[in-house]
Design a protein around this motif. Structure first.
Motif, PDB file in Angstrom:
ATOM      1  N   ALA A 214       0.838  -1.207   0.000  1.00 27.38           N
ATOM      2  CA  ALA A 214       0.000   0.000   0.000  1.00 27.38           C
ATOM      3  C   ALA A 214       0.869   1.252   0.000  1.00 27.38           C
ATOM      4  CB  ALA A 214      -0.927   0.002   1.214  1.00 27.38           C
ATOM      5  N   TYR A 215       0.372   2.311  -0.639  1.00 27.77           N
ATOM      6  CA  TYR A 215       1.092   3.576  -0.668  1.00 27.77           C
ATOM      7  C   TYR A 215       1.278   4.119   0.747  1.00 27.77           C
ATOM      8  CZ  TYR A 215       0.054   3.904  -5.688  1.00 27.77           C
ATOM      9  OH  TYR A 215      -0.035   3.678  -7.031  1.00 27.77           O
ATOM     10  N   ASN A 216       2.386   4.797   0.971  1.00 33.63           N
ATOM     11  CA  ASN A 216       2.598   5.553   2.196  1.00 33.63           C
ATOM     12  C   ASN A 216       2.472   7.024   1.835  1.00 33.63           C
ATOM     13  OD1 ASN A 216       3.099   6.068   4.860  1.00 33.63           O
ATOM     14  ND2 ASN A 216       5.303   5.725   4.759  1.00 33.63           N
ATOM     15  N   PHE A 217       1.330   7.609   2.061  1.00 34.06           N
ATOM     16  CA  PHE A 217       0.996   8.934   1.559  1.00 34.06           C
ATOM     17  C   PHE A 217       1.736  10.036   2.305  1.00 34.06           C
ATOM     18  CE2 PHE A 217      -2.663   6.191   0.736  1.00 34.06           C
ATOM     19  CZ  PHE A 217      -2.782   6.342  -0.629  1.00 34.06           C
ATOM     20  N   TYR A 218       1.956  11.149   1.587  1.00 36.01           N
ATOM     21  CA  TYR A 218       2.627  12.299   2.197  1.00 36.01           C
ATOM     22  C   TYR A 218       1.858  12.783   3.417  1.00 36.01           C
ATOM     23  CZ  TYR A 218       4.397  17.008   2.903  1.00 36.01           C
ATOM     24  OH  TYR A 218       4.923  18.144   3.470  1.00 36.01           O
ATOM     25  N   ARG A 219       0.534  12.841   3.295  1.00 37.32           N
ATOM     26  CA  ARG A 219      -0.307  13.274   4.426  1.00 37.32           C
ATOM     27  C   ARG A 219      -1.457  12.273   4.572  1.00 37.32           C
ATOM     28  NH1 ARG A 219      -4.260  14.389   7.627  1.00 37.32           N
ATOM     29  NH2 ARG A 219      -4.545  16.492   8.451  1.00 37.32           N
ATOM     30  N   PRO A 220      -1.261  11.189   5.355  1.00 34.81           N
ATOM     31  CA  PRO A 220      -2.359  10.245   5.564  1.00 34.81           C
ATOM     32  C   PRO A 220      -3.566  10.942   6.168  1.00 34.81           C
ATOM     33  CG  PRO A 220      -0.282   9.350   6.397  1.00 34.81           C
ATOM     34  CD  PRO A 220      -0.038  10.789   6.080  1.00 34.81           C
ATOM     35  N   VAL A 221      -4.745  10.513   5.756  1.00 34.78           N
ATOM     36  CA  VAL A 221      -5.985  11.131   6.234  1.00 34.78           C
ATOM     37  C   VAL A 221      -6.267  10.651   7.653  1.00 34.78           C
ATOM     38  CG1 VAL A 221      -8.435  11.458   5.769  1.00 34.78           C
ATOM     39  CG2 VAL A 221      -6.823  11.205   3.875  1.00 34.78           C
ATOM     40  N   LEU A 222      -6.702  11.572   8.500  1.00 31.00           N
ATOM     41  CA  LEU A 222      -6.974  11.245   9.897  1.00 31.00           C
ATOM     42  C   LEU A 222      -8.395  10.689  10.030  1.00 31.00           C
ATOM     43  CD1 LEU A 222      -5.337  14.330  11.633  1.00 31.00           C
ATOM     44  CD2 LEU A 222      -4.417  12.017  11.422  1.00 31.00           C
ATOM     45  N   THR A 223      -8.567   9.454   9.609  1.00 35.33           N
ATOM     46  CA  THR A 223      -9.839   8.763   9.766  1.00 35.33           C
ATOM     47  C   THR A 223      -9.989   8.306  11.213  1.00 35.33           C
ATOM     48  OG1 THR A 223      -8.841   6.647   9.217  1.00 35.33           O
ATOM     49  CG2 THR A 223      -9.753   7.944   7.378  1.00 35.33           C
ATOM     50  N   SER A 224     -11.202   7.862  11.556  1.00 36.23           N
ATOM     51  CA  SER A 224     -11.416   7.294  12.888  1.00 36.23           C
ATOM     52  C   SER A 224     -10.539   6.070  13.099  1.00 36.23           C
ATOM     53  CB  SER A 224     -12.896   6.914  13.058  1.00 36.23           C
ATOM     54  OG  SER A 224     -13.720   8.062  13.024  1.00 36.23           O
ATOM     55  N   GLY A 225     -10.348   5.271  12.025  1.00 37.41           N
ATOM     56  CA  GLY A 225      -9.506   4.095  12.135  1.00 37.41           C
ATOM     57  C   GLY A 225      -8.068   4.427  12.453  1.00 37.41           C
ATOM     58  N   LEU A 226      -7.545   5.534  11.888  1.00 36.56           N
ATOM     59  CA  LEU A 226      -6.169   5.924  12.169  1.00 36.56           C
ATOM     60  C   LEU A 226      -6.028   6.462  13.585  1.00 36.56           C
ATOM     61  CD1 LEU A 226      -3.330   6.154  10.899  1.00 36.56           C
ATOM     62  CD2 LEU A 226      -3.883   8.526  10.375  1.00 36.56           C
ATOM     63  N   LEU A 227      -7.026   7.234  14.037  1.00 37.02           N
ATOM     64  CA  LEU A 227      -6.957   7.821  15.373  1.00 37.02           C
ATOM     65  C   LEU A 227      -7.145   6.780  16.464  1.00 37.02           C
ATOM     66  CD1 LEU A 227      -8.917  11.184  14.994  1.00 37.02           C
ATOM     67  CD2 LEU A 227      -6.443  10.795  14.928  1.00 37.02           C
ATOM     68  N   ASP A 228      -7.816   5.672  16.123  1.00 41.75           N
ATOM     69  CA  ASP A 228      -8.054   4.623  17.111  1.00 41.75           C
ATOM     70  C   ASP A 228      -6.717   4.102  17.635  1.00 41.75           C
ATOM     71  OD1 ASP A 228      -9.414   2.727  18.633  1.00 41.75           O
ATOM     72  OD2 ASP A 228      -9.286   1.221  17.050  1.00 41.75           O
ATOM     73  N   GLY A 229      -6.556   4.106  18.904  1.00 34.17           N
ATOM     74  CA  GLY A 229      -5.305   3.642  19.496  1.00 34.17           C
ATOM     75  C   GLY A 229      -4.357   4.769  19.893  1.00 34.17           C
ATOM     76  N   LEU A 230      -4.620   5.995  19.422  1.00 35.61           N
ATOM     77  CA  LEU A 230      -3.772   7.130  19.780  1.00 35.61           C
ATOM     78  C   LEU A 230      -4.349   7.955  20.913  1.00 35.61           C
ATOM     79  CD1 LEU A 230      -2.547   8.361  16.270  1.00 35.61           C
ATOM     80  CD2 LEU A 230      -1.173   7.330  18.070  1.00 35.61           C
ATOM     81  N   GLY A 231      -5.540   7.578  21.367  1.00 39.16           N
ATOM     82  CA  GLY A 231      -6.115   8.252  22.527  1.00 39.16           C
ATOM     83  C   GLY A 231      -6.598   9.648  22.256  1.00 39.16           C
ATOM     84  N   VAL A 232      -6.879   9.967  20.989  1.00 37.53           N
ATOM     85  CA  VAL A 232      -7.387  11.290  20.641  1.00 37.53           C
ATOM     86  C   VAL A 232      -8.907  11.234  20.666  1.00 37.53           C
ATOM     87  CG1 VAL A 232      -7.472  13.105  18.896  1.00 37.53           C
ATOM     88  CG2 VAL A 232      -5.374  11.789  19.240  1.00 37.53           C
ATOM     89  N   GLU A 233      -9.510  11.965  21.549  1.00 42.67           N
ATOM     90  CA  GLU A 233     -10.961  11.952  21.685  1.00 42.67           C
ATOM     91  C   GLU A 233     -11.572  12.771  20.557  1.00 42.67           C
ATOM     92  OE1 GLU A 233     -14.481  13.137  24.901  1.00 42.67           O
ATOM     93  OE2 GLU A 233     -12.363  13.192  25.476  1.00 42.67           O
ATOM     94  N   GLU A 234     -12.469  12.141  19.788  1.00 43.20           N
ATOM     95  CA  GLU A 234     -13.108  12.841  18.679  1.00 43.20           C
ATOM     96  C   GLU A 234     -14.220  13.728  19.207  1.00 43.20           C
ATOM     97  OE1 GLU A 234     -13.915  10.649  15.075  1.00 43.20           O
ATOM     98  OE2 GLU A 234     -12.918   8.919  15.946  1.00 43.20           O
ATOM     99  N   GLN A 235     -14.416  14.849  18.524  1.00 45.79           N
ATOM    100  CA  GLN A 235     -15.476  15.781  18.881  1.00 45.79           C
ATOM    101  C   GLN A 235     -16.616  15.650  17.891  1.00 45.79           C
ATOM    102  OE1 GLN A 235     -13.687  19.675  19.005  1.00 45.79           O
ATOM    103  NE2 GLN A 235     -12.911  19.344  21.071  1.00 45.79           N
ATOM    104  N   ASP A 236     -17.853  15.770  18.406  1.00 51.17           N
ATOM    105  CA  ASP A 236     -19.030  15.729  17.534  1.00 51.17           C
ATOM    106  C   ASP A 236     -19.161  17.042  16.781  1.00 51.17           C
ATOM    107  OD1 ASP A 236     -19.700  13.164  18.345  1.00 51.17           O
ATOM    108  OD2 ASP A 236     -20.802  13.918  20.081  1.00 51.17           O
TER     109      ASP A 236
END
Length: 236
Positions: A214-236
């Protein structure tokens, strides 16, 4: 230049149309279609920031995924049932249809980072395809990876605008602190995306991405899947 350029290009036909499938029928009463439409709008409504512009894989010369210098980066796209608006233009919606994929997020490797599953998920969550029809007869197709990230066909389908719900500066700093703790980033953490922060984000995505090829993008998109595990609480 901000959202007005995006909307001006929408009005000029910069976005291609697509055929959406009707939402699943809801029985009983005349209020059901309204309720269904409201649920669809609730899924996509919000303010998104363009974080990448990528050529579709089927075009003659896809953009290099390792770089992104488009002048559309940082532009704002706002989706709302009252309208897709900016000081420079607007789309007044008169319809919205949605269906589960397949869509380009499932099939185009240039959008592979939008398919990233959460840490405890064996497969990505199904993406959704939405089409907003405007009162002037035009349409705006929206491919939604999850509650955070969307892709919109651009330049007659040759490219994608990729946008995400922006994090607060405090969330960006906290995300980088987690990357530093996990040894993906050297530091220090910043409230902005510095080159050091982007290097850490790419390293974390490389660790999490789907498949070695898979490509390793210059700026990966911050999807919920990427944030999962980093402890970043998503805001509604």
């Amino acid at each position: 230049m901000r959202a007005e350029r995006v909307l001006a290009m929408i009005a000029a036909g910069g976005l291609i149309g697509c055929t959406g499938q009707p939402a699943s029928p809801v029985s009983d009463g005349t209020e059901a279609p309204v309720a269904a439409a409201s649920a669809e709008w609730a899924a996509i409504s919000g303010t998104y920031e363009v974080v990448a512009v990528r050529r579709a894989s089927l075009t003659a010369a896809p953009l290099d995924p390792d770089s992104d210098n488009s002048d559309l980066l940082g532009e704002v796209v706002t989706l709302d049932p009252a309208g897709i608006t900016s000081p420079g233009g607007e789309c007044v919606p008169d319809g919205l249809v949605g269906s589960e994929g397949p869509d380009v997020i499932d099939t185009d490797p240039m959008l592979a980072d939008l398919r990233l599953p959460g840490l405890d998920e064996a497969q990505p969550q199904p993406s959704r395809v939405y089409t907003v029809t405007c009162s002037d007869g035009s349409s705006v197709p929206v491919y939604m990876a999850d509650r955070r990230a969307i892709a919109i066909p651009w330049d007659n389908g040759a490219s994608y605008l990729i946008a995400e719900r922006p994090l607060t500066p405090q969330q960006v700093k906290h995300l980088q602190e987690e990357l530093i703790d996990m040894k993906f980033q050297s530091g220090p953490a910043s409230t902005d995306w510095t080159e050091d922060g982007l290097t850490g984000l790419r390293a974390y995505y490389d660790y999490r991405k789907l498949g070695d090829g898979a490509y390793n993008f210059y700026r990966p998109v911050l999807t919920s899947g990427l944030l999962d595990g980093l402890g970043v609480e998503e805001q509604d």
